[in-house]
Design a protein around this motif. Structure first.
Motif, PDB file in Angstrom:
ATOM      1  N   GLY A  74      41.945  44.972  17.848  1.00  0.00           N
ATOM      2  CA  GLY A  74      40.515  44.927  17.549  1.00  0.00           C
ATOM      3  C   GLY A  74      40.239  44.617  16.092  1.00  0.00           C
ATOM      4  N   SER A  75      41.083  45.132  15.225  1.00  0.00           N
ATOM      5  CA  SER A  75      40.932  44.870  13.799  1.00  0.00           C
ATOM      6  C   SER A  75      41.475  43.493  13.421  1.00  0.00           C
ATOM      7  CB  SER A  75      41.662  45.940  12.994  1.00  0.00           C
ATOM      8  OG  SER A  75      41.457  45.773  11.627  1.00  0.00           O
ATOM      9  N   LEU A  76      42.562  43.119  14.050  1.00  0.00           N
ATOM     10  CA  LEU A  76      43.135  41.797  13.798  1.00  0.00           C
ATOM     11  C   LEU A  76      42.160  40.723  14.261  1.00  0.00           C
ATOM     12  CD1 LEU A  76      45.590  40.070  12.919  1.00  0.00           C
ATOM     13  CD2 LEU A  76      46.435  40.295  15.263  1.00  0.00           C
ATOM     14  N   THR A  77      41.605  40.917  15.448  1.00  0.00           N
ATOM     15  CA  THR A  77      40.666  39.955  16.002  1.00  0.00           C
ATOM     16  C   THR A  77      39.963  40.531  17.214  1.00  0.00           C
ATOM     17  OG1 THR A  77      40.451  37.833  17.082  1.00  0.00           O
ATOM     18  CG2 THR A  77      42.552  38.930  17.321  1.00  0.00           C
ATOM     19  N   THR A  78      38.705  40.199  17.370  1.00  0.00           N
ATOM     20  CA  THR A  78      38.017  40.593  18.592  1.00  0.00           C
ATOM     21  C   THR A  78      38.272  39.577  19.696  1.00  0.00           C
ATOM     22  OG1 THR A  78      35.989  39.484  17.904  1.00  0.00           O
ATOM     23  CG2 THR A  78      36.196  41.814  17.382  1.00  0.00           C
ATOM     24  N   MET A  79      38.834  38.458  19.344  1.00  0.00           N
ATOM     25  CA  MET A  79      39.121  37.425  20.334  1.00  0.00           C
ATOM     26  C   MET A  79      40.107  37.921  21.381  1.00  0.00           C
ATOM     27  SD  MET A  79      38.606  34.516  21.652  1.00  0.00           S
ATOM     28  CE  MET A  79      37.606  33.634  20.496  1.00  0.00           C
ATOM     29  N   SER A  80      41.021  38.793  20.998  1.00  0.00           N
ATOM     30  CA  SER A  80      42.025  39.265  21.946  1.00  0.00           C
ATOM     31  C   SER A  80      41.386  40.049  23.091  1.00  0.00           C
ATOM     32  CB  SER A  80      43.080  40.119  21.237  1.00  0.00           C
ATOM     33  OG  SER A  80      42.477  41.205  20.557  1.00  0.00           O
ATOM     34  N   SER A  81      40.436  40.898  22.773  1.00  0.00           N
ATOM     35  CA  SER A  81      39.751  41.662  23.830  1.00  0.00           C
ATOM     36  C   SER A  81      38.934  40.739  24.724  1.00  0.00           C
ATOM     37  CB  SER A  81      38.830  42.719  23.213  1.00  0.00           C
ATOM     38  OG  SER A  81      39.584  43.652  22.509  1.00  0.00           O
ATOM     39  N   PHE A  82      38.269  39.785  24.113  1.00  0.00           N
ATOM     40  CA  PHE A  82      37.473  38.802  24.855  1.00  0.00           C
ATOM     41  C   PHE A  82      38.365  38.010  25.807  1.00  0.00           C
ATOM     42  CE2 PHE A  82      34.248  35.799  25.724  1.00  0.00           C
ATOM     43  CZ  PHE A  82      34.738  34.525  25.516  1.00  0.00           C
ATOM     44  N   ALA A  83      39.513  37.569  25.318  1.00  0.00           N
ATOM     45  CA  ALA A  83      40.442  36.797  26.141  1.00  0.00           C
ATOM     46  C   ALA A  83      40.972  37.635  27.300  1.00  0.00           C
ATOM     47  CB  ALA A  83      41.599  36.271  25.294  1.00  0.00           C
ATOM     48  N   LEU A  84      41.308  38.895  27.037  1.00  0.00           N
ATOM     49  CA  LEU A  84      41.810  39.765  28.090  1.00  0.00           C
ATOM     50  C   LEU A  84      40.765  39.964  29.187  1.00  0.00           C
ATOM     51  CD1 LEU A  84      43.968  41.642  29.273  1.00  0.00           C
ATOM     52  CD2 LEU A  84      42.961  43.481  27.891  1.00  0.00           C
ATOM     53  N   GLU A  85      39.522  40.209  28.789  1.00  0.00           N
ATOM     54  CA  GLU A  85      38.448  40.381  29.780  1.00  0.00           C
ATOM     55  C   GLU A  85      38.358  39.155  30.683  1.00  0.00           C
ATOM     56  OE1 GLU A  85      34.976  40.963  27.414  1.00  0.00           O
ATOM     57  OE2 GLU A  85      35.330  43.117  27.173  1.00  0.00           O
ATOM     58  N   ASN A  86      38.398  37.982  30.081  1.00  0.00           N
ATOM     59  CA  ASN A  86      38.278  36.749  30.861  1.00  0.00           C
ATOM     60  C   ASN A  86      39.472  36.528  31.778  1.00  0.00           C
ATOM     61  OD1 ASN A  86      35.730  36.005  30.058  1.00  0.00           O
ATOM     62  ND2 ASN A  86      36.450  34.777  28.355  1.00  0.00           N
ATOM     63  N   ILE A  87      40.681  36.827  31.308  1.00  0.00           N
ATOM     64  CA  ILE A  87      41.869  36.673  32.152  1.00  0.00           C
ATOM     65  C   ILE A  87      41.814  37.614  33.343  1.00  0.00           C
ATOM     66  CG2 ILE A  87      44.378  37.045  32.219  1.00  0.00           C
ATOM     67  CD1 ILE A  87      43.473  34.363  30.964  1.00  0.00           C
ATOM     68  N   VAL A  88      41.386  38.852  33.109  1.00  0.00           N
ATOM     69  CA  VAL A  88      41.262  39.805  34.218  1.00  0.00           C
ATOM     70  C   VAL A  88      40.248  39.293  35.243  1.00  0.00           C
ATOM     71  CG1 VAL A  88      40.483  42.138  34.840  1.00  0.00           C
ATOM     72  CG2 VAL A  88      42.048  41.805  32.904  1.00  0.00           C
ATOM     73  N   MET A  89      39.137  38.729  34.774  1.00  0.00           N
ATOM     74  CA  MET A  89      38.142  38.167  35.691  1.00  0.00           C
ATOM     75  C   MET A  89      38.724  37.006  36.484  1.00  0.00           C
ATOM     76  SD  MET A  89      34.579  38.164  33.613  1.00  0.00           S
ATOM     77  CE  MET A  89      34.332  39.399  32.365  1.00  0.00           C
ATOM     78  N   ILE A  90      39.492  36.145  35.833  1.00  0.00           N
ATOM     79  CA  ILE A  90      40.129  35.028  36.535  1.00  0.00           C
ATOM     80  C   ILE A  90      41.113  35.554  37.575  1.00  0.00           C
ATOM     81  CG2 ILE A  90      41.750  33.104  36.270  1.00  0.00           C
ATOM     82  CD1 ILE A  90      40.372  32.556  33.545  1.00  0.00           C
ATOM     83  N   GLU A  91      41.932  36.525  37.188  1.00  0.00           N
ATOM     84  CA  GLU A  91      42.906  37.096  38.126  1.00  0.00           C
ATOM     85  C   GLU A  91      42.218  37.742  39.323  1.00  0.00           C
ATOM     86  OE1 GLU A  91      45.090  39.691  35.541  1.00  0.00           O
ATOM     87  OE2 GLU A  91      46.503  38.111  34.965  1.00  0.00           O
ATOM     88  N   ASN A  92      41.013  38.281  39.101  1.00  0.00           N
ATOM     89  CA  ASN A  92      40.240  38.898  40.185  1.00  0.00           C
ATOM     90  C   ASN A  92      39.328  37.897  40.886  1.00  0.00           C
ATOM     91  OD1 ASN A  92      41.358  41.454  39.775  1.00  0.00           O
ATOM     92  ND2 ASN A  92      39.855  41.946  38.201  1.00  0.00           N
ATOM     93  N   LYS A  93      39.533  36.616  40.576  1.00  0.00           N
ATOM     94  CA  LYS A  93      38.768  35.524  41.187  1.00  0.00           C
ATOM     95  C   LYS A  93      37.258  35.674  40.958  1.00  0.00           C
ATOM     96  CE  LYS A  93      42.307  34.594  44.673  1.00  0.00           C
ATOM     97  NZ  LYS A  93      43.352  34.805  43.729  1.00  0.00           N
TER      98      LYS A  93
END
Length: 125
Positions: A74-93
């Motif tokens: 979270g401190s390094l980048t907020t992009m990592s959390s954003f990317a994880l959320e999107n990948i989980v959504m893709i995996e859940n179709k």
């Protein structure tokens, strides 16, 4: 939040911020503006991707999330959390949700940044 969770969060955040500072303070890679920020975003996303799987597979205590996911990434980048959320959504179709999430996050972030710039420019005149 318990004391140990706060300590884990703080230590992770300090490390993430320090690494971000060091990477983004280097001369631009190939002279491309934003390349250093892109690198920290990719590194943070990669680390969070690994951690999200290890957390489940190794049945790690959720407290480690305070250190790695929330603090460090979270401190390094907020992009990592954003990317994880999107990948989980893709995996859940949940493709539509992922698309809305992406457009909302990127679009509203740009809009907020632009609005802040315009506001402060107006206030300084």
């Amino acid at each position: 939040m318990k004391g140990i969770e706060f300590i884990l969060l703080a230590v992770g955040a300090i490390l993430g911020a320090y690494i971000r500072y060091k990477i983004t303070s280097f001369p631009l890679i190939l002279g491309i503006v934003g390349s250093n920020v892109l690198i920290v975003n990719i590194i943070g996303s990669f680390i969070l991707g690994i951690f999200s799987i290890l957390l489940v597979n190794w049945n790690l205590d959720q407290r480690y999330s305070f250190f790695v996911a929330i603090g460090f990434c979270g401190s390094l980048t907020t992009m990592s959390s954003f990317a994880l959320e999107n990948i989980v959504m893709i995996e859940n179709k949940q493709i539509l949700s992922m698309m809305i999430n992406t457009i909302a996050n990127v679009g509203l972030s740009f809009l907020a940044l632009y609005s802040g710039r315009i506001l402060i420019i107006q206030l300084l005149q």
